[in-house]
Write an enzyme that holds these catalytic residues in place. Structure first.
Site, short mmCIF file in Angstrom:
data_model
loop_
_atom_site.label_atom_id
_atom_site.label_comp_id
_atom_site.label_asym_id
_atom_site.label_seq_id
_atom_site.Cartn_x
_atom_site.Cartn_y
_atom_site.Cartn_z
N LYS A 211 2.62 -19.26 14.59
CA LYS A 211 3.31 -20.47 14.62
C LYS A 211 3.86 -20.49 16.22
O LYS A 211 4.56 -19.49 16.57
CB LYS A 211 4.46 -20.64 13.79
CG LYS A 211 5.19 -21.94 14.09
CD LYS A 211 4.61 -23.24 13.13
CE LYS A 211 4.87 -24.45 13.56
NZ LYS A 211 4.32 -25.10 14.44
N SER B 47 10.17 -27.13 12.98
CA SER B 47 8.76 -27.44 12.71
C SER B 47 8.38 -26.75 11.39
O SER B 47 7.56 -27.26 10.72
CB SER B 47 7.92 -26.37 13.89
OG SER B 47 7.77 -27.33 14.98
N LYS C 137 0.94 -18.61 20.24
CA LYS C 137 1.06 -19.60 21.51
C LYS C 137 0.11 -19.98 22.08
O LYS C 137 -1.16 -19.08 22.14
CB LYS C 137 2.25 -18.95 22.59
CG LYS C 137 3.08 -19.80 23.52
CD LYS C 137 4.20 -20.63 22.94
CE LYS C 137 4.60 -21.54 23.68
NZ LYS C 137 5.89 -22.13 23.17
N THR D 281 15.13 -28.62 19.27
CA THR D 281 15.40 -27.54 20.30
C THR D 281 16.59 -27.72 21.25
O THR D 281 17.51 -26.80 21.41
CB THR D 281 14.17 -27.34 21.36
OG1 THR D 281 13.18 -27.27 20.54
CG2 THR D 281 14.35 -26.21 21.99
N GLY E 157 4.17 -28.60 20.38
CA GLY E 157 4.39 -28.78 21.67
C GLY E 157 5.03 -27.92 22.44
O GLY E 157 5.68 -26.82 21.81
N ASP E 158 5.13 -28.02 23.85
CA ASP E 158 5.84 -27.08 24.59
C ASP E 158 5.74 -28.06 26.02
O ASP E 158 5.69 -29.10 25.73
CB ASP E 158 5.27 -25.92 25.02
CG ASP E 158 6.26 -24.78 25.50
OD1 ASP E 158 7.36 -24.23 25.19
OD2 ASP E 158 5.63 -24.52 26.74
N GLN F 250 7.87 -15.26 21.02
CA GLN F 250 7.91 -16.25 19.79
C GLN F 250 7.94 -15.50 18.39
O GLN F 250 8.51 -16.06 17.64
CB GLN F 250 6.35 -17.19 20.00
CG GLN F 250 6.42 -18.34 18.88
CD GLN F 250 7.17 -19.55 19.24
OE1 GLN F 250 7.18 -19.97 20.40
NE2 GLN F 250 8.21 -20.35 18.56
N ASN G 225 12.03 -32.54 27.02
CA ASN G 225 12.48 -32.67 25.78
C ASN G 225 13.58 -31.81 25.52
O ASN G 225 14.72 -32.45 25.00
CB ASN G 225 11.17 -32.19 24.85
CG ASN G 225 11.61 -32.07 23.58
OD1 ASN G 225 11.89 -31.17 22.84
ND2 ASN G 225 11.90 -33.14 22.76
N LYS H 32 11.47 -14.58 17.75
CA LYS H 32 12.23 -15.97 17.61
C LYS H 32 11.88 -16.37 16.22
O LYS H 32 12.84 -16.62 15.49
CB LYS H 32 11.89 -16.83 18.66
CG LYS H 32 12.27 -18.11 18.52
CD LYS H 32 11.77 -19.29 19.51
CE LYS H 32 11.59 -18.64 20.63
NZ LYS H 32 11.35 -19.88 21.65
#
Ligand code: NDP
Length: 450
Positions: free
Chosen positions: A90, A382, A126, A210, A165-166, A111, A241, A114
């Protein structure tokens, strides 16, 4: 670094030559793990550290597409499936011209810890591309996304790998990606991507998560010193964002965000950033920050190429939230902030502070929250989106935001108690790295050598 870990790090450098951001991310985690290995030698006995640095799978592919002038363009696509010990891979997709394998590996590595910190059943991955969405027409962005998904679709799935997204990938891009996935597979698999539109499988609060989570985490840090956002003057870098919703929540919590930025310049607005205007320009018109200053008038000041952190030398700043990109806050910036009395720094972006900057904050006893803990609210929401998709349900805004608040409190608590357990109370970097690592490592131990 612990002498038992140094040779493993040397090997990471050798095998991943030139991937400097990845080296930096591994170094930061490894520097926290000496005490863990001393306390739990079983991790070293089965080479957990060596394994955790090697992605389970790395996919690199060609992305051909046709621009508005009818010319064929070629970009490079990436998906690094880093670790699936805790659940399907993820993590987001980044579209930015600076993207190369090292960027994606650093982000994937961050990630996995996290995601572990959230306590939810998600592994780490990622992806992205060196495609630059800036200056492209909507048609070009759509054709690029369709071509990207034409390769990516075979590697992802609700139980395999769930991108989101990123930087450069927001609701519009997720829509084009999901549309192409659905078309190729002839399956409406909502939970294959997150960050979807609320009308077609998305979750309320995901867009805000976020940035909101960043403010919630900073608020928890402030509470440990009997402080709050009330009346605090805040810097938020970026205006995408994460930045926009961090600004919104800081304002709701009683703080005043006096500056934000983009890659071209900085806006200083002493009476507080006008969020409505900022959102109109950035989210609706896809414009630049320079337009904000022009329309806001005399209360704001725009500096092309300015450095947002230096503002703290001229006016009181209590909290800094770097929400733009990696290595955007260096040692000099950290000194200016610390010397001028900043209380707390919380990373909304991934790895925005250089290692030297983190050292400065730590020596000056500035509260410092690392990105892998602070910005985890995005991926956690998410995971809430995936839960809603699995149960064919959709939750209210308030209910989902309350879940986010609880998740952020839980992450803060996990970091704080782990730091205390390992003898460094208040060291969120140590707490986040160890708490994230042990959750992944314990699962890897249980699975044997795989
Ligand atoms: P966006 O693309 O929405 O926004 C990025 C913002 O940062 C833009 O305003 C961009 O300006 C600015 N920026 C980029 N480079 C610089 C620079 N060198 N100096 C100043 N500003 C810069 O991305 P997101 O807000 O989604 O992501 C921001 C960060 O947060 C990234 O590190 C990302 O990995 C991280 N993150 C994002 C999550 C999410 O849910 N979106 C989740 C967790 C982490 P410009 O428009 O000029 O390029």
């Amino acid at each position: 670094m612990d002498p038992r870990i140094q040779p493993i790090f040397d090997e990471v450098l050798r095998r991943n030559a030139g991937e400097v951001e990845f080296h930096q991310a591994v170094l930061e985690v490894f520097e926290s793990l000496g005490r863990v290995i001393a306390k739990h030698p079983q991790y070293a006995e089965v080479s957990i550290l060596e394994r955790i640095c090697e992605p389970e799978r790395q996919i690199i592919f060609r992305v051909p597409w046709v621009d508005d002038a009818g010319r064929v363009q070629i970009n490079r696509g990436f998906r690094v499936e880093f670790n699936s010990a805790l659940g399907p891979y993820k993590g987001g997709l980044r579209f930015h011209p600076s993207v190369y394998l090292g960027t994606i590996k650093f982000l994937g590595f961050e990630q996995l810890f996290k995601n572990a910190l959230t306590g939810m059943p998600i592994g780490g991955g990622k992806g992205g591309s060196d495609f630059d969405p800036k200056g492209k027409s909507t048609g070009e962005v759509m054709r690029f996304c369709q071509s990207f998904m034409t390769e990516l679709y075979r590697h992802i799935g609700e139980y395999t790998d769930v991108p989101a997204g990123d930087i450069g990938v927001g609701g519009r891009e997720i829509g084009y990606l999901f549309g192409q996935y659905k078309r190729i597979t002839n399956r409406y698999e909502s939970a294959v991507l997150t960050g979807k539109g609320v009308g077609w499988g998305g979750s309320l609060v995901r867009t805000e998560a976020t940035g909101y989570g960043t403010a919630f985490f900073a608020d928890e840090m402030l509470k440990t010193r009997s402080e709050s956002f009330e009346g605090k003057r805040v810097l938020v870098s970026g205006s995408g964002n994460v930045a926009i919703y961090a600004i919104e929540k800081v304002h709701q919590l009683g703080g005043v965000v006096v500056a934000c930025s983009d890659s071209s310049g900085v806006v200083y607005d002493d009476s507080g950033v006008d969020l409505e205007l900022l959102r109109q320009i950035k989210e609706v018109e896809r414009g630049r920050l320079a337009d904000y200053a022009e329309r806001r008038g005399s209360s704001s000041d725009y500096r092309a190429g300015g450095n947002i952190w230096s503002i703290s030398a001229a006016t009181r700043i209590d909290v800094a939230l770097p929400c733009a990109t990696q290595n955007e806050l260096d040692e000099t910036d950290a000194r200016v902030l610390a010397d001028n009395g900043v209380l707390a720094v919380a990373e909304g972006a991934n790895m925005p502070s250089t290692p030297e900057a983190v050292r400065v904050f730590s020596e000056a006893s500035v509260l410092f929250g690392p990105g892998k803990a602070v910005n985890a609210g995005g991926v956690a929401t998410s995971a809430l989106e995936m839960q809603q998709n699995a149960s064919r349900d959709s939750w209210s805004f308030d209910n989902t935001e309350q879940r986010l608040v609880e998740i952020m409190r839980g992450i803060h608590e996990r970091c704080a108690t782990t730091a205390e357990e390992y003898g460094e109370p208040g060291n969120y970097v140590l707490g986040a790295n160890i708490a994230g690592f042990t959750r992944v490592a314990d699962a890897m131990l249980a699975f044997g050598v795989v």
